[in-house]
Every structure is written in C-alpha cells, then in structure tokens.
Enzyme design. Structure first.
Site, PDB file in Angstrom:
ATOM      1  N   GLY A  57      38.083  -1.734  29.348  1.00 45.18           N
ATOM      2  CA  GLY A  57      37.764  -0.339  29.100  1.00 45.18           C
ATOM      3  C   GLY A  57      37.051   0.263  30.300  1.00 45.18           C
ATOM      4  O   GLY A  57      36.549  -0.444  31.168  1.00 45.18           O
ATOM      5  N   GLY A  59      34.145   2.007  32.409  1.00 42.91           N
ATOM      6  CA  GLY A  59      32.701   1.962  32.340  1.00 42.91           C
ATOM      7  C   GLY A  59      32.111   0.834  33.152  1.00 42.91           C
ATOM      8  O   GLY A  59      32.806  -0.055  33.647  1.00 42.91           O
ATOM      9  N   GLU A  99      44.557   0.368  30.688  1.00 44.14           N
ATOM     10  CA  GLU A  99      44.831   1.800  30.741  1.00 44.14           C
ATOM     11  C   GLU A  99      44.304   2.423  32.023  1.00 44.14           C
ATOM     12  O   GLU A  99      44.982   3.181  32.672  1.00 44.14           O
ATOM     13  CB  GLU A  99      44.310   2.515  29.486  1.00 44.14           C
ATOM     14  CG  GLU A  99      42.881   2.196  29.108  1.00 44.14           C
ATOM     15  CD  GLU A  99      42.435   2.859  27.815  1.00 44.14           C
ATOM     16  OE1 GLU A  99      43.273   3.166  26.954  1.00 44.14           O
ATOM     17  OE2 GLU A  99      41.228   3.065  27.651  1.00 44.14           O
ATOM     18  N   ASN A 146      32.099   9.811  23.256  1.00 41.43           N
ATOM     19  CA  ASN A 146      33.322  10.151  23.995  1.00 41.43           C
ATOM     20  C   ASN A 146      34.564  10.146  23.100  1.00 41.43           C
ATOM     21  O   ASN A 146      35.391  11.038  23.180  1.00 41.43           O
ATOM     22  CB  ASN A 146      33.548   9.149  25.128  1.00 41.43           C
ATOM     23  CG  ASN A 146      32.399   9.132  26.117  1.00 41.43           C
ATOM     24  OD1 ASN A 146      31.786  10.167  26.372  1.00 41.43           O
ATOM     25  ND2 ASN A 146      32.087   7.981  26.646  1.00 41.43           N
TER      26      ASN A 146
END
Lengths: 493, 493
Positions: free
Chosen positions: B262, B264, B287, B377
């Site tokens: 992810g 971050g 992604e 988010n």
C-alpha cells in the site's frame, strides 16, 4: 458390490467402521466430506465417538461445511473435536465453541483448501469421504455434496471411503471436479457459464492411498427449512419488485443474472417467490441447492443450477430422487472452492442473496455473532459471494424475539460484511438500495425503508444526535452498542 | 506538436483549458485521470474551479484514486465537488467530507468501473484524461498512471485530453490497457504472471469523442513519504524474519511471491528492508510503484513491477526519469481494475502489505475511520488485495500521538477488513501470525506480540474480564469502545 467398487483390488480394503476408525489417531487432522447436511461420512465418525468413550482422543476436524445426523454434536460431546473448521451449524457444538472448549476457525468457504495446499494450516492426515461408487481406475464418485472432499482426498496421507449404497449409482456424471493448477503458473479457472464443465466426474486419487472402505446405507438428514410466512413472502415481494425495476432500467433482463442464495428459510422463500414472477430461463451458481431449486425447475423457470451440495426437505427428497435422471442434465456439483471462487463469482456477475443476523444504519452486516460474542454458525460462503457479486443482497426480518430485538441497529456488534460489500438490504418492511450512496445517505434509506416501525424513531433519534458529533460516518461511540447491552440486561433493546 | 498529436484531424480540437472546461455543466459526472498523485488532469479542473467563482456549479467527481497539486482541496473549496468517489487523501476535502458537505463514496478501487459499466452508478458525462500523446488512430497514451482513465474515456459521452509535454514520449509502450469482455460471456482475465501483457499500449476510443485537447506542461506532485525511522525499520525486520521462517518451512522461496504494498511510509519502509535481505528475483503486482520499487531494481533485487501508477519523491523522480528507458522493460502500468482484480490477485498468490489505522485483539482492521467516525482517506485497494492475497499482512506502529493512543484496541471503531481476511499483523513490537487460529488464540498472540508495553496489561485485563462473559469472541460490550470514548474526552485512551 462390483458395481459400487469397480476397482477390483480395492475389495480387499473393505472393513468395519471401527476398524477404519482405528486409522485415526489422537492429534490427527481429519478431513471429512459433508456440506450443508449433505453427503457427510457417518459410520467412521460415529465409530470414532464410540471409541473415544474408552480411548479418549482429540482431532482437528475439517469439513466442507455443516454436518447432518447430529455428528457435530456427537463428536463434540465425545470430546473428539478439539479444533473445527471452516463452518458448523450444530447447537451442541456451538455451545462448546462459545464456552471456549472447541477452537473454531470460521473461514470463507472458498479458502480452506487454498490454505491447505499452501501448507498454511496443518496438513490432513486422514480423509473420510462418502461416495456412491469407485471407478475401475480408483476415481471416487461423491454423493449429494462435494464440498472440500476432492482436495482432502488428494492431499491426505490416507483416505477412508464410505460407500453409501442408499445413494443411486446414477449420481455418476453429476459432479465436476477441478483443482486449480499450480505449476509453473496458475491458470484461469475456465468456468465462463453456470454449466461450464471443466473437470472430471470423479475425484482422481491414487487407489493405493485408499486405506479402508466401509459400506453404509444412510439417507441425508432433511433440511430444516420452515415454510414461507407473511414476512418472508414480503421480503421476496420487495426483492422481486426491485428486480422488475432493474429490468425496466435496462440493468437486468428477464433472465436476471446467475443466482446465489444462502442456506435457510428466508433465502429459500425468496427463490420460491420467483415462481410467480415475470422472470424466466434463470440460472443458479450457488453453493447449496435447496427445495426451491427443484421447485423452480418444475415450474419451468430455472434452466440450470450449479452448486456444491443438494440439501432437501424429506418431502422434496422423496419427490426428486426417484426421478433424478430428469434433473441431472441441468445440474452440476462442484468443489466449494469453485462454486464459491471469487474469480468465477465476479466473472459470472451473480445476484447473491444471503441472510443477515443484523445490519446497521450504515450498511455493515453481522452474519455470525449474536451480541457480538456468541458464534451462531459461521460466515460460510456469504463473504465469497457478497464481495464479488454484481448485486450483493442481504435479507432479514426487521425484528426478532417477538419484537424485543431490532435487526437494524446503530452499530452492528460484529462485522462480517463491511459497508463496501453491501448493495441491497431487505426486510419485510422494505428495501434499501445503497449503490453509489455515502454513509449519511444510506442511514436515511435504511432507517426509513428497512427498520420496523416500533424501532424507527429510536434509530432516527440516534442518527440525528450522532450528526452533532459529525464525521463521514456519524456515531455516538458511548451509545453505539448500547442497544445490545440493554438487551442483555433487560431482555429488550 | 505533431509527435504529441499524431492524429491530424485532432489538431483542430486544441483549445484553452477554460474553453475545454466549458464542456462541463452543472450536475455532470466527471471522470478524471489521476491515481496516488500521479497523472492527474490539472488544467481543466483548475479552470473549472476558477469558473465556479462567478458561475457556481456542482459535479460528481470520479478519479482513479488520490489527486496531487491540491486539486481536491481547490475543487472542494470552490464548492465544485458535490460527490466524490472512490478515494481521496486531501486534508481540505477530508474536512468537507467529515462535515457532511461532500458525499464521499468509499469503494474498493477495483469496483468503480464495474459499477459504471453495469449502470449501477450514474454514467460519466465527460472524461478528462492526462496523456503523453495521441496515436495516429486516436489512441491515448497515458502518463504516470492509468487508474480508471481507460474506462472513463471509453464510457464517457465526451473526452477532454490534457497533453502534458513535460512527460516523455517514451512512456508509449509502458501501459497495458485491457477491458474485461462482456458479451456473450465474460472470459477469464488472461494475466498469469506479473509481466503478462494482455492489452494495448493505448486507450482505444473513437477519436470523434475527443471534444477538446488542452496542452499542458506539468510535473507530478512529489510523494509525501517520510524516511524510515526506528519503528518502521523494526516492522520491516519482523516481517523479513517471518519471510525467512516461511522459506525455512518450505512455504516461500527466495523469490517470495509477487508483492503488493500500500501507499505510505511504513509499506515503503518494509519494501526498502528487502534490499538487505536474502530474497532475490522479486516481482511486484501492486497498485502504486513508489521509490522502493526503483531502489529494489537498482539493488538488483526486483525483476519486474506491475502497477497502476508511479509516484516518486522529488529526488527519486530526478534520478529515474532521465534513465526511464532503463526501467521500462521491467514495468507495466495497468488499469486499476486489473492491477487490483480479485481474480488476478488470487491467481498470482500475492503477499499483500497494507497499513492499518488500528486493529483489535481479534484481528479486525480499521483502515479508514479515525474514532469510528472521521474519514481519513478511504479503503483504496487494501480490500481488493487483503481478501484474495496468499498472505494478507497489515502493519502499523503500536502507538500514536506520543503514546496517548494504542493502535491495538479491544474492538476497532470501524471495520474495513474482517478477522476472516487478516493473516499477519506487525508493529514495531513484533508479529502475530493468525493463520489457522480461533479468536481466543489470536487475542493472546496479538496482545503479547504486537501491543505496546504501555498498553499490554490493559488489553490483557480487558481480555481476561471479557472471558467471563464467554463466547467465541469474548467482549464486554459496555467497554468495547470505551478506549475511544476516553481518548475523545481526555486526550488519552
């Protein structure tokens, strides 16, 4: 017997259930057939429970899903079941699970054999599989369910077969056994329509692994489905009117989309409701095929049904089984990994209809835990289907216990399906279409359309006061679970 | 310009941003490019915000994921954004969402275009897509992200292209655009390895739909990634030791499995940790491709990376882009529907590493809602990956706000990933391997391995007292959310 065991060398492996059960040792992992009270091995587990009376032993018991014939109760009371996965629905076992005596691993039904193959959970020592027959090559023909039987038999060190002579030889050809490829790469699962046949009609294993064969004559337990009542008929009516409006909007056709319906009275009633509807040439891609599947076929509404088990009432069973050959060309039973596979569910674009215990004003669904703590049955396949379906529908009556409990609550006490995975909620009061809505919009629809009038104002009051705290998903954390606390203390939410 | 717009007839459609923005009317649904601050259209939305000062209008804004250049803030402050999906990460928009001024639909990133194609959410009127160039057939070559751009352009009535001359023409060939088939049946998505190319390097649309072309010269916003610190390094260390033990157990090889991480700081740090590990010939199927992707390639550790966007720090961008041709043969950017597709994620058997806001003692994860109410988010792709991954890992620091907040709580205040979908939890304190464990077993591991020492005894005390209430998942409902309530009232849990 020669038509039931067509592999000659295997005749020597026929023995009594207690002899076969002796292969199961203390501490072993045992994978048994059985899915929604259909096709479970019975003689060997009963012999195991009997033996445990004088020779205590504990096992990890894996199945497809729930077992019939009180087997889970008997094994739990005999203290044979130390660990259990991935699903159960027995009151006796449930008590032991909630008392912390049996460790229950509640899994998406498509995932158990995936974890087994990857070595992520302990390997199956012995598989115990009910079969209608064994082919001349040693292939196993299952009975009324496949569940996880194929992978259990393939992965187990030893296999015990229960040949059930009460089930017809004509089950051969009903099943479609496909195991995902692994090397060098996994390939797509080639199911592209409900009736895609992609595997073999038997479970392919090395006959040398068949350590014992036990001959039985048993009938499946009957489904415990209550007949439709006013509320379940109302739920069916709301949903069918919604399907009609979707057809009018061009989003569905007269054929709808492949249908999945969870086990139980409400989902069965919804499917029954389709008999008197404008929809036709329907197809099912589900896990359990219940009475309604055959009623829809008899009514000329259902063209094909794919599942992992057939679970019928005693009456329906008596009607269907003598004429099974009439239904067989329109049926496939698949491993639950395939019937529930996220890849296939998404590809086929299912309408998935599952039962909620409770849902909250923002659309989160609790399918498993009464009061957030007490396990009911397990998540089963509902997550496999709801996450990937084209339309994810959850149904429940708006109240329970004579009105003391609202099934619509400020915050669910346990989440099995998040707000992200729920499209449509239906109670006998009405239907809430949540697609494309933000949480604050969902709350208004759910309270207004689905809640029982007796509870609607309390829910609206909670929501109004929660708005003062603000947020994308307004809540008053002090009160969010207070309805459940009040129920425990006063018997009413 | 002829190398940027190779379809001659389209030169006549070049116009100013404000002229193009005039195509967007009040009440329209607008689908814009942009994914994790990469490849967003900018000139047209800025012109729209400018216009709204004297000519108020409201739109539904769909994107791939988050936008850079404060666009979400600017559009929210201009009161242009009435509805927003499926993800955002902007402080200004977040405020408007939590105040109930903007309706935010927080979706799994793989699902938005699926719902669009099925007409389940309102159709896209105008698509605004950043491109590096347009081919002689009118095919659109995207820039640093694809996100939902392909389906937005294909489904929209009108398309506006922003040709960004600051991005190199050599992006052509980087992308792989594949749209699932629909008629007569949907077929499998043929990705079988991270480097499978299954589509076209451009977005195929009828050039007649291109209503406007705007020429821009813009650089992506830089990634806001903080450098690794002691805690994120400790998290990486625990996870790498776990991978080593999985390799020793024969469940992983030196190549691990395709990696997803992810966006971050923590996930980026974990990937960085792999540079000094025994693992090699790694692959990513993710992604967003962050700095760590390119650092791992530079270190000779990573053989291939598939994603939907490239989001780099300013320094890394300055290093990578001048030598982009060196990396290009080992990169693919795909539509987010494909990068995040449940079918492909399950088939490839990913290791999915995502960040939790908080998790509870039974393994439920909150990724989105601070205090159960305030949107951070959005769920993004974490659900797409976590549900279907071979190993679903969630990482977080065990405490926040200088120790006032424990990231491990009795019950999460919002559930995005249920206990059924979480395999491994990691904090700087340690790692809990939850595979095959019942809730009571998980609680002991999570409290013992992951909680901060300052909070461990309070959690253990809660769990011990909850056991007196019994149940499969013991809780004291009166207290389950009391830690959050106390935090709100006192500033400390």
């Amino acid at each position: 017997m020669h038509d039931r065991i067509r592999h000659e060398a295997l005749h020597a492996r026929v023995m009594s259930a207690s002899e076969a059960a002796a292969l199961i040792k203390d501490g072993m992992v045992v994978g048994m057939s059985g899915f929604t009270r259909a096709g479970e091995a019975m003689a060997v587990p009963l012999a195991l429970a009997e033996r445990a009376k004088h020779d205590p032993l504990k096992i990890t018991l894996m199945t497809g899903a729930s077992l019939g014939h009180d087997l889970d109760k008997i094994l739990a009371e005999a203290k044979v079941t130390a660990r259990r996965m991935p699903f159960q629905s027995d009151a006796g076992l449930r008590r032991a699970i909630n008392a912390g005596e049996v460790m229950f691993i509640d899994q998406h039904l498509s995932e158990t054999v995936e974890q087994l193959r990857r070595g992520q959970i302990p390997p199956v020592d012995v598989a115990v599989i009910e079969a209608a027959s064994i082919t001349s090559d040693g292939g196993i023909i299952p009975t009324t369910s496949i569940g996880n039987s194929a992978s259990f038999a393939i992965l187990a060190k030893q296999v015990i077969i229960e040949i059930n002579t009460a089930q017809p030889l004509s089950f051969e050809g009903l099943h479609d056994v496909y195991i995902p490829s692994y090397f060098p790469n996994r390939m797509p699962i080639p199911v592209v329509t409900c009736d895609s046949r992609i595997g073999t009609p038997w479970i392919p294993i090395d006959p040398a692994k068949i350590a014992a064969i036990v001959i039985t004559e048993k009938h499946d337990s009957s489904a415990a489905i209550r007949p439709p009542d006013d509320e379940t008929r109302a739920i069916a009516g709301h949903l069918i009117r919604f399907f009609e409006s979707e057809m009018a909007a061009g989003r569905l056709t007269r054929r709808l989309a492949p249908l999945q319906a969870g086990i139980g009275t409400i989902a069965n009633a919804v499917l029954h409701g389709l008999i008197d509807s404008p929809f036709e040439d329907l197809r099912m891609y589900s896990e359990v095929l219940q009475d309604s599947t055959f009623d829809l076929m008899d009514a000329g509404k259902l063209s094909f049904a794919s599942g992992s088990s057939i679970t019928l009432s005693a009456e329906k069973n008596a009607e269907v089984m003598p004429h099974f050959d009439r239904y067989k060309p329109r049926l496939i039973l698949r491993p639950q990994e395939i019937s529930n596979h996220p890849e296939v569910v998404r590809r086929l674009g299912l309408i998935a209809i599952n039962t909620a215990l409770e849902f909250d004003i923002y659309g989160n669904v609790n399918s498993t835990h009464v009061m957030g703590t007490q396990m009911m049955n397990g998540i089963g396949g509902s997550g496999d289907f709801a996450r990937n379906a084209m339309l994810s529908v959850f149904v429940t009556k708006s109240i329970a216990k004579g009105g003391a409990i609202s099934s619509v609550v400020p915050m669910v006490s346990h989440v099995d399906h998040t707000e992200h995975d729920v499209d449509i909620l239906v109670t006998e009061q009405g239907l809430a279409d949540l697609r494309g809505l933000a949480p604050r919009e969902r709350a208004v629809k759910i309270i207004g359309n689905c809640a029982h009038p007796d509870w609607r104002e309390s829910l609206a009051d909670y929501y109004r006061r929660a708005l003062a705290f603000g947020g994308h998903t307004p809540h008053i954390l002090e009160e969010a679970l207070s309805w459940h606390v009040r129920l425990r203390k006063t018997g009413r939410m």
